[in-house]
Design an enzyme around this catalytic site. Structure first.
Site, PDB file in Angstrom:
ATOM      1  N   ASP A   1      -2.581  -7.670  17.767  1.00 55.73           N
ATOM      2  CA  ASP A   1      -3.359  -7.021  16.723  1.00 55.73           C
ATOM      3  C   ASP A   1      -4.582  -7.860  16.363  1.00 55.73           C
ATOM      4  O   ASP A   1      -4.457  -9.044  16.031  1.00 55.73           O
ATOM      5  CB  ASP A   1      -2.462  -6.826  15.493  1.00 55.73           C
ATOM      6  CG  ASP A   1      -3.132  -6.030  14.397  1.00 55.73           C
ATOM      7  OD1 ASP A   1      -3.344  -4.836  14.584  1.00 55.73           O
ATOM      8  OD2 ASP A   1      -3.453  -6.629  13.344  1.00 55.73           O
ATOM      9  N   ASN A   2      -5.760  -7.241  16.440  1.00 52.54           N
ATOM     10  CA  ASN A   2      -7.005  -7.878  15.997  1.00 52.54           C
ATOM     11  C   ASN A   2      -7.168  -9.319  16.494  1.00 52.54           C
ATOM     12  O   ASN A   2      -7.399 -10.240  15.692  1.00 52.54           O
ATOM     13  CB  ASN A   2      -7.095  -7.860  14.472  1.00 52.54           C
ATOM     14  CG  ASN A   2      -7.397  -6.487  13.921  1.00 52.54           C
ATOM     15  OD1 ASN A   2      -8.061  -5.685  14.576  1.00 52.54           O
ATOM     16  ND2 ASN A   2      -6.907  -6.200  12.736  1.00 52.54           N
TER      17      ASN A   2
ATOM     18  N   ASP B   1      -2.625  -6.522   0.565  1.00 51.24           N
ATOM     19  CA  ASP B   1      -1.251  -6.703   1.049  1.00 51.24           C
ATOM     20  C   ASP B   1      -1.168  -7.630   2.253  1.00 51.24           C
ATOM     21  O   ASP B   1      -0.077  -7.842   2.788  1.00 51.24           O
ATOM     22  CB  ASP B   1      -0.621  -5.348   1.384  1.00 51.24           C
ATOM     23  CG  ASP B   1      -1.390  -4.575   2.448  1.00 51.24           C
ATOM     24  OD1 ASP B   1      -2.604  -4.814   2.603  1.00 51.24           O
ATOM     25  OD2 ASP B   1      -0.771  -3.735   3.134  1.00 51.24           O
TER      26      ASP B   1
ATOM     27  N   GLN C   1      -0.519 -12.382  10.890  1.00 51.53           N
ATOM     28  CA  GLN C   1      -0.967 -12.267   9.508  1.00 51.53           C
ATOM     29  C   GLN C   1       0.282 -12.102   8.650  1.00 51.53           C
ATOM     30  O   GLN C   1       1.371 -11.867   9.174  1.00 51.53           O
ATOM     31  CB  GLN C   1      -1.884 -11.060   9.352  1.00 51.53           C
ATOM     32  CG  GLN C   1      -1.201  -9.761   9.732  1.00 51.53           C
ATOM     33  CD  GLN C   1      -2.170  -8.691  10.174  1.00 51.53           C
ATOM     34  OE1 GLN C   1      -3.228  -8.967  10.712  1.00 51.53           O
ATOM     35  NE2 GLN C   1      -1.804  -7.429   9.944  1.00 51.53           N
TER      36      GLN C   1
ATOM     37  N   GLU D   1      -5.948  -5.748  21.262  1.00 49.08           N
ATOM     38  CA  GLU D   1      -6.448  -4.637  20.450  1.00 49.08           C
ATOM     39  C   GLU D   1      -7.727  -5.129  19.791  1.00 49.08           C
ATOM     40  O   GLU D   1      -7.727  -5.602  18.653  1.00 49.08           O
ATOM     41  CB  GLU D   1      -5.410  -4.222  19.408  1.00 49.08           C
ATOM     42  CG  GLU D   1      -5.785  -2.986  18.611  1.00 49.08           C
ATOM     43  CD  GLU D   1      -6.059  -3.259  17.135  1.00 49.08           C
ATOM     44  OE1 GLU D   1      -6.335  -2.294  16.406  1.00 49.08           O
ATOM     45  OE2 GLU D   1      -6.006  -4.426  16.720  1.00 49.08           O
TER      46      GLU D   1
ATOM     47  N   LYS E   1       1.046   4.783   9.264  1.00 51.65           N
ATOM     48  CA  LYS E   1       1.040   3.359   8.928  1.00 51.65           C
ATOM     49  C   LYS E   1       1.631   3.117   7.549  1.00 51.65           C
ATOM     50  O   LYS E   1       2.086   2.005   7.251  1.00 51.65           O
ATOM     51  CB  LYS E   1      -0.377   2.803   8.978  1.00 51.65           C
ATOM     52  CG  LYS E   1      -1.006   2.761  10.353  1.00 51.65           C
ATOM     53  CD  LYS E   1      -2.322   2.014  10.343  1.00 51.65           C
ATOM     54  CE  LYS E   1      -3.353   2.706   9.475  1.00 51.65           C
ATOM     55  NZ  LYS E   1      -4.643   1.961   9.477  1.00 51.65           N
ATOM     56  N   PHE E   2       1.609   4.142   6.694  1.00 51.02           N
ATOM     57  CA  PHE E   2       2.015   3.940   5.309  1.00 51.02           C
ATOM     58  C   PHE E   2       3.192   4.817   4.882  1.00 51.02           C
ATOM     59  O   PHE E   2       3.612   4.741   3.734  1.00 51.02           O
ATOM     60  CB  PHE E   2       0.825   4.222   4.377  1.00 51.02           C
ATOM     61  CG  PHE E   2      -0.398   3.422   4.715  1.00 51.02           C
ATOM     62  CD1 PHE E   2      -0.464   2.066   4.417  1.00 51.02           C
ATOM     63  CD2 PHE E   2      -1.466   4.018   5.359  1.00 51.02           C
ATOM     64  CE1 PHE E   2      -1.586   1.321   4.738  1.00 51.02           C
ATOM     65  CE2 PHE E   2      -2.601   3.277   5.684  1.00 51.02           C
ATOM     66  CZ  PHE E   2      -2.659   1.931   5.381  1.00 51.02           C
TER      67      PHE E   2
ATOM     68  N   LYS F   1       0.831  -1.195   0.000  1.00 46.36           N
ATOM     69  CA  LYS F   1       0.000   0.000   0.000  1.00 46.36           C
ATOM     70  C   LYS F   1       0.872   1.253   0.000  1.00 46.36           C
ATOM     71  O   LYS F   1       1.942   1.293   0.626  1.00 46.36           O
ATOM     72  CB  LYS F   1      -0.926   0.020   1.216  1.00 46.36           C
ATOM     73  CG  LYS F   1      -1.974  -1.100   1.217  1.00 46.36           C
ATOM     74  CD  LYS F   1      -2.988  -0.913   0.098  1.00 46.36           C
ATOM     75  CE  LYS F   1      -4.085  -1.961   0.134  1.00 46.36           C
ATOM     76  NZ  LYS F   1      -5.042  -1.741   1.229  1.00 46.36           N
TER      77      LYS F   1
END
Length: 690
Positions: A417-418, A382, A347, A446, A555-556, A287
């Site tokens: 995360d998640n 991604d 992930q 989170e 983040k990007f 991204k």
């Protein structure tokens, strides 16, 4: 449960004992139960508390909650991390039955003839009590919490320091002699009725602590997981190492340059530094800026798209440095009193080594391609989610290896995360395996998800959880939500974050610096644990159009900040945040969650709450406005007993932000909150008389 007496509604328990309840070292944990028996004889109730080593601690006796309710309560205090257990025991207390009857008969004016049998029966009971008294180490049982400190048995306060002086604990031999002497007095016909009964009636405290226990009935055994103190009380700060010391357009910061930011984090009083993923980032479907689908050659990608030719979850992004650089970074943080927490994001990018080495760990579409992450209509090309069902043993073993790898590098806290997108039974297993050998490891969930799932993650083992704090934007909403959290404190520990890289709420987008102060006060004073994402102290508030997140999101892309210039120009909240964390550390009342109590404000735009430390006189009283635009007034009425005070007491409240002092009483206390100068008061409370 089997036995003579009824034991019901034991707490704390989670799902009837399916999962352990939670506490931290040094926390006073309430134990409550409904227990009753037939007739009018006295019932005794105690809790047997067993440490992680499997040995029984001296029992603690429960006291009645009200009259005629058959509800009982006591407080226990675990002193080491690990899995504890407790059970409730109910028993017939013949001495208390005797004491109650004799007291009533004497009050009614009955004489020696009426009490002849009572005297004989009492002497027999006391002889039994003396002979059953242990002669080994003194029992610490029967210590009860009062508004002013601790009481031994049901008598006067011994100390306010939390320690029971040895001199206040009579030796077992002296106690036995005292009981025998009282029994002899009951038998002595040369004494008056008052002289015969008084020594026996004065044994109430001693025989409350060390009772005669007949027909004991035990409940089931329940578990309590006890964490280290930081699991409940901590201040978190998040930054991206690649942005600290970065040079635009695309020269990444490193662990060495990021280490230069550590002293400022420590100076602000944050004791946990959370790092987003530090692993290699995939290139396929990377991204670009602001989450664009097409990345430029210089775009650095999202750290959550983990995995590339350089490695996966056990590797470090080469732009950040080496494993040795990371260890030096962790050591430098620790020297400053800051613990480093890592992101655990299970992930992968399409370039992760697992994609070719373990294709069975992913979900394949009908056309044979691996399914990328989606939250329709959003697509995350991604990122490949993991499939935990095709090879559960293999994937579990690898995830445990990854966690233990970073534990070996000095990490004892993970922000996950998640977690709600992975099977809860997996997390239950993983956290349980880690805790078997390392009970000090912390897992922060989170999980901005449905309430049942969020609570479920707390039940199955997560130490802390993100919450809905960000979206509670009125005093009534915040009060109701915090009361829900207090009611869930036996299994779910909140961590309040006003912002994250993913979340820039509209209150911060439009509220200006006053709202940044307001949300920081709410987060840091309501919850024992709170956190901030870097840039909050610079009032960063520009949203990406149509989204609840930052424009030019870190983040990007790299986002270096000129911290020194912001302070020089007065565009920094650093001093205010530092003061909040100082107040938190200096006031033990703020270290707990269960002690949160709300006070009455006649202005719905102002929230007032208090916290009283159970071990000291420290009490904090906070009044905070929710209005970032206008001055708000309120009249505050106080529930004085919740502050450890009598209704007629007068108190001096000292504002730890402004230094001002006021004299307050139970009602009619005026509060003025100015969003520019003082959107909140944080008071200490001192009794100055009636």
């Amino acid at each position: 449960m089997t036995g003579r007496f009824s034991i019901e509604e034991v707490a704390p328990t989670v799902d009837g004992g399916r999962y352990p309840a939670k506490a931290v070292v040094g926390e006073l944990m309430p134990v409550t139960v409904t227990a009753y028996r037939e007739g009018h004889h006295a019932l005794g109730v105690n809790v047997v508390w067993q440490g992680p080593d499997g040995t029984d601690r001296p029992f603690t006796r429960l006291r009645p909650l009200g009259v005629g309710l058959d509800r009982w309560e006591a407080f226990v205090r675990p002193d080491e991390p690990g899995e504890w257990t407790f059970r409730i025991e109910a028993f017939d207390d013949p001495y208390l039955t005797w004491h109650n009857a004799v007291t009533k008969k004497l009050a009614a004016g009955q004489g020696l003839a009426d009490l002849a049998n009572d005297l004989a029966e009492g002497a027999s009971l006391l002889t039994e009590a003396a002979r059953s008294l242990p002669l080994n180490a003194e029992s610490r049982a029967g210590i009860q919490l009062t508004d002013r400190g601790y009481a031994y048995g049901r008598g006067s306060v011994i100390t306010e320091s939390g320690e029971i002086p040895e001199a206040a604990m009579p030796t077992p031999r002296a106690e036995r002699a005292r009981i025998f002497a009282a029994a002899e007095a009951l038998r002595d016909e040369e004494l008056s009725l008052v002289e015969r009964t008084t020594p026996a009636l004065q044994l109430e405290d001693l025989l409350w602590d060390k009772p005669i226990r007949r027909y004991p009935t035990a409940s089931d055994t329940y578990r309590v997981w006890v964490d280290r103190r930081k699991a409940l009380f901590s201040s978190w700060y998040e930054f991206f190492p690649r942005s600290e010391g970065a040079v635009l357009p695309h020269q990444s910061g490193t662990f060495q340059t990021a280490a230069k930011r550590l002293p400022a984090v420590a100076e602000m009083g944050f004791d946990v530094l959370y790092l987003p993923p530090i692993h290699p980032i995939g290139r396929t479907w990377r991204k670009g800026r602001n989450n664009s689908l097409m990345a430029r050659a210089e775009d650095v990608g999202s750290p959550w798209a983990i995995g590339a030719d350089e490695g996966g979850h056990d590797a470090i992004h080469p732009d950040l440095g080496t494993a040795s650089d990371f260890r030096e970074f962790v050591a430098a943080a620790n020297e400053l009193g800051v613990e480093v927490a890592m992101d655990l994001a299970l992930q992968c990018s399409p370039d992760h080594p697992w994609v070719t080495e373990h294709p069975e760990w992913f979900t394949h579409r009908a056309d044979g391609t691996i399914a990328y992450a989606e939250n329709p209509p959003k697509k995350y090309q991604d990122i490949y989610p993991l499939n935990f069902d095709n090879d559960p043993e293999g994937i579990r073993a690898e995830m445990l290896r990854i966690v233990r790898h970073w534990m070996g590098e000095g990490i004892r806290a993970f922000r996950v995360d998640n977690p709600h997108t992975k099977p809860l039974d997996f997390w239950h297993w993983l956290i349980g395996e880690v805790k078997k050998t390392d009970p000090d490891v912390i897992f922060l969930a989170e999980a901005f998800t449905r309430p049942a799932v969020m609570h479920g993650l707390g039940k199955i083992g997560f130490t802390q959880s993100y919450t809905y704090f960000t979206w509670r934007t009125s005093a009534d909403e915040m009060r109701d939500y915090c009361q829900e959290l207090v009611a869930s404190a036996h299994y779910m520990t909140p961590n309040f974050w006003p912002n994250t890289p993913d979340i820039l709420h509209e209150t911060l987008q439009h509220g200006g610096p006053p709202m940044f102060k307001i949300r920081a006060v709410l987060a840091s004073m309501l919850s024992p644990s709170w956190g901030l994402y870097s840039g909050y102290e610079l009032f960063e508030h520009e949203p990406r159009p149509g989204a609840e997140e930052y424009l030019d999101n870190e983040k990007f892309e790299l986002r270096p900040r000129d911290w020194e210039r912001a302070e020089i120009e007065g565009r920094s909240l650093k001093g205010f945040l530092t003061r909040l964390n100082e107040i938190r550390k200096q006031n033990p009342a703020l270290h707990w969650l269960r002690n949160l109590r709300f006070q009455n404000s006649d202005n719905p735009g102002i929230l007032v709450w208090s916290k009283k430390d159970p071990d000291s006189a420290n009490t904090i009283l906070v009044a905070c406005s929710f209005d970032a635009t206008a001055v708000q007034w309120s009249t505050v009425d106080l529930d004085m007993p919740s502050l450890g005070l009598d209704w007629g007491d007068r108190i001096r409240v000292h504002d730890l932000l402004s230094g001002a002092n006021y004299v307050w009483g139970a009602s009619g206390n005026a509060v003025r909150l100015d969003p520019i100068f003082s959107p909140a008061h944080i008071f200490t409370v001192e009794r100055i008389g009636a």
